[in-house]
Design an enzyme around this catalytic site. Structure first.
Site, PDB file in Angstrom:
ATOM      1  N   ARG A  69     -29.687  18.640  -3.102  1.00 56.13           N
ATOM      2  CA  ARG A  69     -28.668  18.964  -2.044  1.00 56.13           C
ATOM      3  C   ARG A  69     -29.384  18.240  -0.831  1.00 56.13           C
ATOM      4  NH1 ARG A  69     -30.076  23.054  -0.022  1.00 56.13           N
ATOM      5  NH2 ARG A  69     -31.938  23.711  -1.224  1.00 56.13           N
ATOM      6  N   LYS A 210     -23.252  25.775  -4.609  1.00 52.46           N
ATOM      7  CA  LYS A 210     -24.157  26.263  -3.742  1.00 52.46           C
ATOM      8  C   LYS A 210     -23.394  26.674  -2.427  1.00 52.46           C
ATOM      9  CE  LYS A 210     -28.059  26.685  -5.569  1.00 52.46           C
ATOM     10  NZ  LYS A 210     -28.501  28.068  -5.933  1.00 52.46           N
ATOM     11  N   HIS A 229     -30.354  35.195  -4.877  1.00 53.11           N
ATOM     12  CA  HIS A 229     -30.469  33.889  -5.460  1.00 53.11           C
ATOM     13  C   HIS A 229     -31.624  34.120  -6.764  1.00 53.11           C
ATOM     14  CE1 HIS A 229     -32.212  29.520  -5.699  1.00 53.11           C
ATOM     15  NE2 HIS A 229     -31.251  29.509  -6.477  1.00 53.11           N
ATOM     16  N   SER A 247     -36.376  26.522  -6.860  1.00 49.30           N
ATOM     17  CA  SER A 247     -36.259  25.662  -7.899  1.00 49.30           C
ATOM     18  C   SER A 247     -37.706  25.022  -8.496  1.00 49.30           C
ATOM     19  CB  SER A 247     -35.632  24.359  -7.301  1.00 49.30           C
ATOM     20  OG  SER A 247     -35.724  23.234  -8.351  1.00 49.30           O
ATOM     21  N   LYS A 251     -37.225  30.301 -13.144  1.00 55.04           N
ATOM     22  CA  LYS A 251     -36.189  31.237 -13.137  1.00 55.04           C
ATOM     23  C   LYS A 251     -35.141  31.215 -14.101  1.00 55.04           C
ATOM     24  CE  LYS A 251     -33.790  30.732  -9.315  1.00 55.04           C
ATOM     25  NZ  LYS A 251     -32.362  30.099  -9.752  1.00 55.04           N
ATOM     26  N   THR A 252     -34.616  29.814 -14.489  1.00 55.23           N
ATOM     27  CA  THR A 252     -33.807  29.708 -15.679  1.00 55.23           C
ATOM     28  C   THR A 252     -34.219  30.076 -17.090  1.00 55.23           C
ATOM     29  OG1 THR A 252     -32.377  28.531 -14.243  1.00 55.23           O
ATOM     30  CG2 THR A 252     -31.953  28.244 -16.786  1.00 55.23           C
ATOM     31  N   ASP A 266     -28.565  32.096 -11.962  1.00 51.01           N
ATOM     32  CA  ASP A 266     -28.913  31.842 -10.607  1.00 51.01           C
ATOM     33  C   ASP A 266     -28.503  32.816  -9.498  1.00 51.01           C
ATOM     34  OD1 ASP A 266     -30.042  29.680  -9.040  1.00 51.01           O
ATOM     35  OD2 ASP A 266     -28.142  28.920  -8.405  1.00 51.01           O
ATOM     36  N   ARG A 332     -30.651  17.514 -14.220  1.00 54.92           N
ATOM     37  CA  ARG A 332     -29.712  18.918 -14.375  1.00 54.92           C
ATOM     38  C   ARG A 332     -28.766  18.682 -15.607  1.00 54.92           C
ATOM     39  NH1 ARG A 332     -31.169  23.209 -11.076  1.00 54.92           N
ATOM     40  NH2 ARG A 332     -32.394  22.545  -9.050  1.00 54.92           N
TER      41      ARG A 332
END
Length: 541
Positions: A69, A210, A229, A247, A251-252, A266, A332
């Site tokens: 980003r 996003k 988030h 990131s 989390k994933t 997410d 990704r």
């Protein structure tokens, strides 16, 4: 392959909305393709040279020079709609309506001269709070990304699709900073009055999803829904858990648990009826991905329809070299959520029994798991701490603390305190337990210690969600005040006390005090806005 100009024909298979591009002031001279299937988008993207096929069928795209980003190139139009509602500053940089109109005219001119791919979709599984989204792009693979990441309406719904918010996506178009008031040629610009997003100067696909997440973050609090988030999963008994984290914190990875249903990985909302997924897909980091550590995600990356962004392929077989980061460390994979075998569809669940804050502490001083008091939960939610390790960014030679309010500051149009106040109210109402889990280093900081073993982290999280730690004996960390379990079955006792894992315990004390100072320095900006109980819930002075 011949791409039909009338993309709603049976041969082409696309479904066009009766609300055409004219409602956006677009009058394209080239072909317009509505809501094509993944197979059709593969064909178009390959013909147009947008990417390559990988071994087992994934589509690979390279987005250089932007491989992440561009937060410094994000703008919000400042007008009567947003003047008093948006927290203006470094995160929410204002743009005046006239400059927006000038840039929009350039985007429209650019899109009108291109072959276009239109995607009608939905953001938000809540039937009342969801948002109809339209993405207009000259890129077939970015259209596939939107298909993967947003919720997919039925063909019947597509015919009547009229967007609540539209993304005009022009990845190859650059702004002129002198004319358009931007920092660079890259721009991600949200206009809440016109209900529109402009994206240009970057091929990084994450900007699309996003931008809509930021939109929901602004709209939903007014409806009493907390946008978050976080990832979410649910156990066999209906017990929901949320995983907040920046990131690289896991989390994933941790939410993709074969013993629990995956609600989403997410972005979620928490309303009166429970939690719901904003998305229809997953956007997982795949650096160092392995079938042993993350089998569900690994399998999903090998399926047709998955987009692999900025990965490196072996020349002969085109197998993915998951450990390779020569393009970027931020590799990704984008895939529909149903590629995860235990995905919950539709992505909704009850009120969470457990909330997990994830941090990757590269200083190696935070305990691997601790239970937070309500005041500590608010302190750490507003802090949103993790750490970047040496080598991941140019000039970073030692661990660097990163604080991101609510674990998602770049996506918060409103003041972080609004979201924190909503979370606190929901935690009190539903009695959710809150845990701080460190997925980072132990035995020393990055370069000295080692990353905490993922199976140990999974075991600790499993124990918390199963209720094993509810009444277990704890010790209080003398610097951070955290309540740390003394013993967890299947986890070495010494791992639970990070000081004991360091060979030089005086060095640990110095590192812990240094990190505590960073916490306090960061939190000063909230001290006038929060009760004393929350101010005092941080590290000791």
């Amino acid at each position: 392959m011949t791409i039909e100009k009338d993309s709603s024909s049976a041969e082409n298979g696309g479904v066009a909305s009766r609300h055409g591009l004219d409602i956006h002031g677009l009058a394209p001279s080239g072909s317009v393709h509505w809501n094509l299937s993944p197979a059709q988008l593969y064909e178009a993207a390959l013909k147009r040279g947008e990417g390559r096929l990988a071994h087992m069928g994934g589509f690979t795209a390279v987005t250089t020079p932007h491989t992440g980003r561009s937060p410094d190139d994000k703008y919000t139009v400042r007008d009567e709609t947003t003047e008093d509602a948006v927290d203006w500053g470094k995160v929410n940089v204002p743009m005046d309506p006239d400059t927006y109109a000038s840039l929009r005219a350039l985007v429209v001119e650019h899109l009108n001269s291109r072959e276009l791919f239109v995607r009608d979709a939905r953001a938000g599984e809540d039937p009342e709070a969801g948002l109809a989204v339209r993405v207009v792009t000259p890129s077939a693979w970015h259209n596939l990304f939107a298909y993967n990441m947003f919720l997919r309406p039925t063909p019947q719904e597509l015919v009547e699709a009229r967007p609540d918010f539209t993304v005009l996506h022009a990845p190859e178009l650059k702004a002129d900073p002198e004319v358009h008031g931007t920092r660079s040629g890259t721009f991600v610009m949200v206009n809440f009055t016109e209900r529109e997003v402009l994206i240009g100067g970057t091929r990084y696909a994450g900007e699309i999803k996003k931008s809509i997440f930021s939109v929901l973050n602004h709209l939903l609090p007014a409806r009493g829904i907390l946008p978050m988030h976080c990832s979410a999963n649910v156990g066999e008994k209906g017990d929901v858990a949320l995983f907040f984290g920046l990131s690289g914190t896991g989390k994933t990875t941790l939410s993709a648990d074969p013993t629990r249903g995956l609600i989403g990985d997410d972005e979620h909302g928490w309303g009166d009826d429970g939690v719901f997924n904003f998305e229809g897909g997953c956007y997982a980091k795949v650096i160092n991905l392995s079938p042993e550590a993350e089998p569900e995600i690994f399998q999903a990356t090998r399926m047709f329809g998955t987009i692999l962004e900025n990965v490196v392929l072996t020349p002969l077989t085109r197998e993915v070299s998951y450990e390779e980061e020569s393009i970027t460390e931020n590799t990704r994979a984008s895939y529909p959520i149903h590629y995860i075998p235990n995905a919950v569809i539709p992505g909704r669940g009850g009120h969470p029994e457990h909330v997990v804050f994830l941090t990757c502490d590269a200083f190696g001083v935070l305990p691997p798991i601790s239970r937070l008091t309500p005041a500590q939960a608010m302190y750490h939610f507003l802090s949103g701490y993790t750490a970047k390790v040496a080598g991941t960014e140019r000039g970073v030679t030692e661990p660097k603390a990163a604080f991101s309010a609510c674990f998602g500051a770049p996506f918060l149009p409103r003041h972080p305190g609004e979201y924190a106040e909503m979370l606190g109210a929901k935690l009190r109402e539903h009695g959710s337990a809150v845990w701080l889990v460190n997925t980072g280093w132990s035995g020393g900081g990055h370069g000295v210690g080692s990353r905490i073993n993922l199976p140990y982290t999974r075991r600790m999280v499993d124990a918390a969600l199963a209720g094993e730690l509810t009444n277990t004996e704890t010790r209080t960390d003398p610097i951070f005040g955290l309540h740390v379990p003394v013993r967890i079955e299947g986890v070495p006792d010494e791992l639970l006390n990070p000081r004991e894992t360091w060979d030089d315990q005086e060095a640990y004390d110095a590192a812990a005090r240094k990190l505590a100072d960073m916490f306090r320095d960061n939190f000063r900006k909230y001290e006038d806005d929060v009760p004393e109980e929350i101010r005092e819930a941080g590290p000791s002075r």
